[in-house]
Design an enzyme around this catalytic site. Structure first.
Site, PDB file in Angstrom:
ATOM      1  N   ASN A   1      -7.906  -2.764  14.184  1.00  0.00           N
ATOM      2  CA  ASN A   1      -9.069  -3.131  13.893  1.00  0.00           C
ATOM      3  C   ASN A   1      -9.273  -4.345  12.996  1.00  0.00           C
ATOM      4  OD1 ASN A   1      -8.222  -2.139  11.471  1.00  0.00           O
ATOM      5  ND2 ASN A   1      -9.655  -0.374  11.264  1.00  0.00           N
TER       6      ASN A   1
ATOM      7  N   ASP B   1       0.823  -1.409   0.031  1.00  0.00           N
ATOM      8  CA  ASP B   1       0.075  -0.047   0.052  1.00  0.00           C
ATOM      9  C   ASP B   1       0.860   1.447  -0.071  1.00  0.00           C
ATOM     10  OD1 ASP B   1       0.904  -0.447   2.511  1.00  0.00           O
ATOM     11  OD2 ASP B   1      -0.850  -0.850   3.562  1.00  0.00           O
TER      12      ASP B   1
ATOM     13  N   HIS C   1      -7.297  -4.796  10.186  1.00  0.00           N
ATOM     14  CA  HIS C   1      -7.090  -4.579   8.823  1.00  0.00           C
ATOM     15  C   HIS C   1      -5.649  -5.214   8.149  1.00  0.00           C
ATOM     16  CE1 HIS C   1      -4.814  -0.403   9.636  1.00  0.00           C
ATOM     17  NE2 HIS C   1      -4.082  -1.429   9.602  1.00  0.00           N
TER      18      HIS C   1
ATOM     19  N   GLU D   1      -9.482  -1.984   5.281  1.00  0.00           N
ATOM     20  CA  GLU D   1     -10.411  -1.533   6.572  1.00  0.00           C
ATOM     21  C   GLU D   1     -11.690  -2.565   6.577  1.00  0.00           C
ATOM     22  OE1 GLU D   1      -8.966   0.004   8.361  1.00  0.00           O
ATOM     23  OE2 GLU D   1      -8.397   1.919   7.779  1.00  0.00           O
TER      24      GLU D   1
END
Ligand code: F6R
Length: 239
Positions: free
Chosen positions: A134, A66, A136, A141
């Protein structure tokens, strides 16, 4: 799914050994790489092995997961800059064979080309992942579809807060990123995920013991045939 619990130092060594094994067997392997604080120990170990003449990336190719949208490779918080600083400039990989998704210009077009380049390289042999608090993986996400390939994403408040430590203020953290998708990650032949520290324990537990749920992106890894989670005791504390 294989789970290994050890100290961060031993995890860095064991994960680095995975690269030695892979590159010995397949010198032109295609490596899926990650940024963030988690892989720093591993990259340090790889550089050490390289300096000792025990590993070479001369024929390898790499694709990072990313990049922030809006930052170019000279920005010190861009993931391209991170990779150049922490790995690429310290080993013998051909810079032209290192790829990071393009965070500037036409993002949709960059994303499409990125997938085409991964496919043209023959797919990713081993994908390295960190884990978001979270759940990810990459910047996928919660709620990112399983069928997603490289795409633009709006970062959640949680992720921007978690990453604000690297920027002067939270307002400087980009709002969007470009990331390989869940499907791009799952297409890798093997996957290694490293999670360290107490703040990852809940995400680890949900990913390993919970149901496969798009709201916990890493839980999807349960469906992959060759995944190893490398955890320290704190990250494994809720298993
Ligand atoms: C980075 C990436 C992210 C990180 C995750 C954990 O390329 O894809 O998914 O792996 O946000 O970040 P750290 O390692 O900083 O806790």
């Amino acid at each position: 799914m294989k789970i290994i619990v050890d100290t961060p130092e031993n995890i860095a060594k064991m994960a680095a050994e995975r690269y030695v094994t892979l590159l010995n067997k397949k010198p032109d392997a295609v490596l899926g790489l990650a940024t963030g604080s988690t892989p720093l120990g591993l990259y340090g170990e790889i550089v050490k092995l390289y300096n000792e003449g025990k590993i070479s990336f001369a024929e390898a190719k790499s694709f990072n997961l990313d990049e922030y949208v809006g930052l170019d490779g000279t920005h010190d918080q861009s993931y391209r800059y991170f990779m150049n600083e922490n790995l690429f400039s310290k080993v013998d990989i051909n810079p032209d064979e290192t790829h990071v998704p393009g965070g500037k210009g036409d993002i949709a077009e960059n994303a499409k080309k990125y997938e085409e380049m991964i496919a043209a390289a023959g797919g990713i042999d081993m994908q390295l992942l960190g884990l978001g608090q979270n759940g990810h993986i990459g910047f996928n996400e919660p709620g990112t579809p399983l069928a997603s390939v490289t795409h633009e994403i709006e970062l959640t408040a949680n992720t921007r807060e978690a990453n604000a430590r690297f920027f002067a203020s939270i307002d400087d953290v980009p709002t969007h990123a470009i990331s390989m998708g869940i499907k791009s990650v799952m297409n890798a032949k093997s996957i290694i995920l490293i999670a360290l520290g107490k703040n990852k324990a809940e995400a680890v537990a949900k990913s390993v013991k919970g149901e496969v749920d798009v709201m916990v992106p890493a839980s999807v890894l349960q469906l992959h045939p060759d995944v190893t989670f490398y955890l320290d005791a704190e990250a494994a504390s809720l298993l």
